[in-house]
Design a protein around this motif. Structure first.
Motif, PDB file in Angstrom:
ATOM      1  N   TRP A  73      82.803  60.738  -4.021  1.00  0.00           N
ATOM      2  CA  TRP A  73      83.177  62.154  -4.135  1.00  0.00           C
ATOM      3  C   TRP A  73      82.049  62.987  -4.751  1.00  0.00           C
ATOM      4  O   TRP A  73      81.766  64.094  -4.304  1.00  0.00           O
ATOM      5  CB  TRP A  73      84.441  62.279  -4.981  1.00  0.00           C
ATOM      6  CG  TRP A  73      84.892  63.703  -5.145  1.00  0.00           C
ATOM      7  CD1 TRP A  73      84.636  64.537  -6.185  1.00  0.00           C
ATOM      8  CD2 TRP A  73      85.680  64.465  -4.220  1.00  0.00           C
ATOM      9  NE1 TRP A  73      85.210  65.773  -5.985  1.00  0.00           N
ATOM     10  CE2 TRP A  73      85.865  65.739  -4.773  1.00  0.00           C
ATOM     11  CE3 TRP A  73      86.255  64.170  -2.978  1.00  0.00           C
ATOM     12  CZ2 TRP A  73      86.582  66.732  -4.125  1.00  0.00           C
ATOM     13  CZ3 TRP A  73      86.979  65.155  -2.348  1.00  0.00           C
ATOM     14  CH2 TRP A  73      87.137  66.420  -2.916  1.00  0.00           C
TER      15      TRP A  73
ATOM     16  N   MET B  10      85.931  64.561   1.757  1.00  0.00           N
ATOM     17  CA  MET B  10      84.562  64.986   1.446  1.00  0.00           C
ATOM     18  C   MET B  10      83.980  65.924   2.490  1.00  0.00           C
ATOM     19  O   MET B  10      82.978  66.596   2.235  1.00  0.00           O
ATOM     20  CB  MET B  10      83.652  63.754   1.335  1.00  0.00           C
ATOM     21  CG  MET B  10      84.042  62.794   0.239  1.00  0.00           C
ATOM     22  SD  MET B  10      83.051  61.293   0.326  1.00  0.00           S
ATOM     23  CE  MET B  10      84.072  60.174  -0.612  1.00  0.00           C
TER      24      MET B  10
ATOM     25  N   THR C 260      85.180  57.522  -6.703  1.00  0.00           N
ATOM     26  CA  THR C 260      84.603  58.552  -7.568  1.00  0.00           C
ATOM     27  C   THR C 260      83.136  58.796  -7.236  1.00  0.00           C
ATOM     28  O   THR C 260      82.673  59.938  -7.165  1.00  0.00           O
ATOM     29  CB  THR C 260      84.740  58.134  -9.041  1.00  0.00           C
ATOM     30  OG1 THR C 260      86.119  57.878  -9.341  1.00  0.00           O
ATOM     31  CG2 THR C 260      84.225  59.223  -9.962  1.00  0.00           C
TER      32      THR C 260
ATOM     33  N   ARG D 169      79.584  63.789  -1.010  1.00  0.00           N
ATOM     34  CA  ARG D 169      79.977  65.134  -0.594  1.00  0.00           C
ATOM     35  C   ARG D 169      78.828  66.139  -0.743  1.00  0.00           C
ATOM     36  O   ARG D 169      78.531  66.881   0.204  1.00  0.00           O
ATOM     37  CB  ARG D 169      81.206  65.583  -1.383  1.00  0.00           C
ATOM     38  CG  ARG D 169      81.709  66.980  -1.046  1.00  0.00           C
ATOM     39  CD  ARG D 169      82.930  67.327  -1.901  1.00  0.00           C
ATOM     40  NE  ARG D 169      83.334  68.700  -1.729  1.00  0.00           N
ATOM     41  CZ  ARG D 169      84.164  69.138  -0.791  1.00  0.00           C
ATOM     42  NH1 ARG D 169      84.661  68.288   0.083  1.00  0.00           N
ATOM     43  NH2 ARG D 169      84.486  70.410  -0.708  1.00  0.00           N
TER      44      ARG D 169
ATOM     45  N   MET E 133      89.377  59.141   1.851  1.00  0.00           N
ATOM     46  CA  MET E 133      88.498  59.790   0.898  1.00  0.00           C
ATOM     47  C   MET E 133      87.326  60.470   1.598  1.00  0.00           C
ATOM     48  O   MET E 133      86.895  61.555   1.213  1.00  0.00           O
ATOM     49  CB  MET E 133      87.976  58.772  -0.126  1.00  0.00           C
ATOM     50  CG  MET E 133      89.028  58.305  -1.114  1.00  0.00           C
ATOM     51  SD  MET E 133      89.755  59.664  -2.065  1.00  0.00           S
ATOM     52  CE  MET E 133      88.309  60.309  -2.891  1.00  0.00           C
TER      53      MET E 133
END
Length: 646
Positions: free
Chosen positions: A58, A117, A55, A62, A113
């Protein structure tokens, strides 16, 4: 799988892709929990730092990557995706995997993940180009090798009966199919869409095998369970193609009944699929759309497709453009991207200047050999009335030809042979000048529709009839009918046919003749008081007389609209078809571009395709022998314009 089945850009494909993304992300989260429980000796708190770390990545990493890209683009003159930037990004991949490993999960989660991103666009494409060949060509084959060596069919039936094994595999394969089907039925979706969606959701790829091997490495299940799952995955993937092909490729063309322009009213909305290969085809195509009479009363929906050759990708794709979406200032536009944006901008300007037009631009990336399949499937999905394509040769200012693109010629020929709807082939020889002159002064666009016989000519007349409603457009319909000598020759040619085919051919001739007369009479009756439309009938006995009539009386036009006459053996034009360099233009179309007129005019060749029986690979109108040719003599011959009545 969606790309191979040509469903990527359909409503079903977009629904399946969106649902698959949500489903896979949910599975990833559950898998993180499972792996953390195994590695953390069944303590759930081990999964918490992994989810918290993802989390944080992200919502912090990003935006940071986007800011870095904008900063580099503003301060550096070189491309934003230089080699040092790519290596920096790849280093962050290993860092993300290492952080995830420290949290108690596998490093693959961090890498996945981080891939989410990466902003879309040039950066993502460049990274794929750098690492895709290495991953697919070197790292991926050992994955399948390990999976194959770990799979032992003998272990499947070790302690269980064959019936139980088959039941487990079928239940594992049908879980998503049944659930998706029930949801679609609840939402009142078609049964075939629900079945296809469930099958597509059941598709498994490389990621499933990677997770399966990782579970085996952690001893999450034994050898027998591993073999069971591999067999189930193979079975799931094997049934996707046949089932979806059966549910969505068979009888899809039947929706085209009564979708031809001939069957539509002149004020009815039409849906046009306009194809361009580059900006060189752009001006003439937009001009043709501008004179297609797009008004609020008779709207035109245009699907503007930029056809791009597939290069550097494993499968074809379709890119939809959102005109309200702002471009990313952190990316440097390549030449191809700049051309695509120019094409999209031109079509959007056409939409802004024509309140009765709605434009939906997109880019189709596909190999030339199968590009026609993507165009046909998109036309089927959007229920297009007609497909407009540019001719493969360009004209020079003096009326000659400058270059020829063999690949574009192949695409045009394939489309003409397989198109599920009507198709128009535009030969641009100065049509774009009409749009340029319109901006300054009122310029009258003179259109001539040359009618011989057959369904293609009726479809061409229907399109020309619609264009006649555009202000500053005049239409002259010239119908060539057989004279006395031509009528006798056509009757004698029918007597020379074999006995079993005489009555069939006579019936088909009379049927087509009646359809031609009825449509012409309907056209004349409805346009008899329209001062912008003229109708003339010319008696001819041969193709030479047709050429002579055009050269002497009907030579001063901006655009000629003719039917291709595919499958036709008309005796009026038989002498013109002894040698053909461009068969895709038909007899009349090729005759017009080869004539030495004072001012070379553009030509629009129209072909009407007919739906055929289910399972046929082609959509052509040549379902019976000589279905258009050898028509009878018309009931009346005159030279009066439509304003005088009939």
């Amino acid at each position: 799988m969606l790309s191979d089945l040509k469903l990527m850009y359909t409503d079903l494909g977009k629904t399946a892709l969106t649902a698959a993304v949500v489903n896979d992300l949910s599975c990833w989260c559950l898998l993180v929990v499972a792996v953390s429980l195994i590695n953390g000796e069944k303590e759930l708190y081990v999964a918490i730092p992994v989810l918290v770390g993802m989390t944080i990545f992200w919502f912090s990493l990003r935006p940071l990557i986007r800011k870095i890209l904008r900063y580099i683009s503003a301060t550096s003159k070189e491309a934003t995706t230089s080699d040092k930037h790519i290596y920096f990004i790849l280093s962050l991949v290993f860092l993300s995997g290492f952080v995830t490993e420290l949290c108690g999960a596998h490093s693959i989660f961090g890498a996945f993940m981080f891939g989410l991103m990466i902003p879309g666009g040039e950066l993502g494409t460049t990274i794929m180009d750098k690492v895709e060949e290495f991953v697919v060509g070197i790292l991926l084959p050992p994955i399948f090798l390990i999976t194959g060596t770990r799979t032992n069919i003998q272990y499947i039936f070790a302690d269980y009966s064959v019936g139980l094994v088959i039941a487990v595999v079928l239940l594992a394969s049908s879980a998503k199919i049944i659930s998706a089907l029930l949801v679609c039925l609840y939402l009142k979706c078609p049964v075939r869409d629900g079945l296809a969606l469930g099958v597509l959701m059941n598709t498994k790829g490389v990621l499933a095998l990677i997770i399966l091997n990782e579970g085996r490495n952690m001893k999450g299940f034994d050898q027998q369970t591993f073999s069971w799952i591999v067999v189930a995955i193979a079975f799931m993937t094997a049934i996707v193609g046949p089932i979806v092909s059966y549910t969505h490729k068979s009888e899809r063309h039947l929706k085209y009944m009564d979708r031809h322009l001939e069957k539509c009213k002149t004020e009815a909305p039409i849906r046009i699929l306009a194809c361009v290969h580059s900006t060189r085809n752009l001006s003439a195509m937009i001009t043709l759309l501008e004179i297609s009479n797009a008004t609020r009363k008779s709207p035109v929906i245009v699907f503007a497709v930029h056809l791009v050759e597939l290069a550097g990708r494993a499968s074809a794709m379709l890119i939809f453009h959102d005109k309200d979406k702002t471009a990313d200032t952190g990316q440097t536009c390549s030449r191809e991207k700049a051309e695509a944006e120019q094409i999209v901008s031109a079509f959007e300007s056409f939409e802004d200047n024509n309140h009765g037009a709605t434009v939906k631009p997109l880019t189709a990336v596909s190999p030339y050999a199968t590009m026609h399949e993507d165009v046909n499937h998109f036309a089927l999905d959007k229920i297009a009335n007609i497909i407009l394509i540019p001719f493969h040769r360009r004209s020079d200012p003096v009326g000659g030809w400058t270059e020829e693109n063999v690949q574009h010629k192949l695409v045009n020929q394939n489309l003409l042979a397989t198109s599920p709807c009507s198709i128009g082939l535009l030969v641009d020889r100065g049509l774009s000048s009409f749009a340029e002159s319109q901006k300054g002064t009122q310029h009258e666009c003179r259109i001539a529709m040359l009618f011989v016989e057959g369904t293609d000519d009726r479809e061409a007349l229907a399109y020309a009839w619609r264009m006649a409603g555009t202000p500053s457009v005049t239409l002259s319909v010239i119908r060539f009918v057989p004279g006395k000598d031509g009528s006798e020759f056509m009757e004698n040619s029918g007597d020379n046919e074999e006995e079993p085919d005489i009555f069939t051919a006579m019936f088909e001739r009379e049927t087509q003749k009646q359809l031609d007369d009825d449509y012409i009479n309907q056209f004349r009756f409805k346009t008899m008081h329209d001062q912008s439309i003229a109708y003339v009938e010319i008696q001819v006995n041969s193709g030479d007389q047709i050429v002579s009539a055009i050269s002497s009386e009907f030579y001063d036009f901006d655009l000629y609209v003719v039917g291709r006459g595919h499958g036709s053996t008309s005796q009026l034009t038989a002498g013109l078809s002894t040698w053909s360099e461009f068969p895709e233009l038909g007899v009349m179309g090729e005759t017009l571009i080869s004539m030495n007129l004072e001012t070379p005019a553009s030509v629009l060749v129209v072909q009407q395709s007919h739906p055929v029986s289910s399972g046929s690979k082609k959509f052509t109108s040549n379902s019976t022998k000589d279905v258009f040719g050898n028509k009878g003599v018309p009931a009346f011959v005159n030279h009066r314009k439509s304003v005088d009545g009939f």
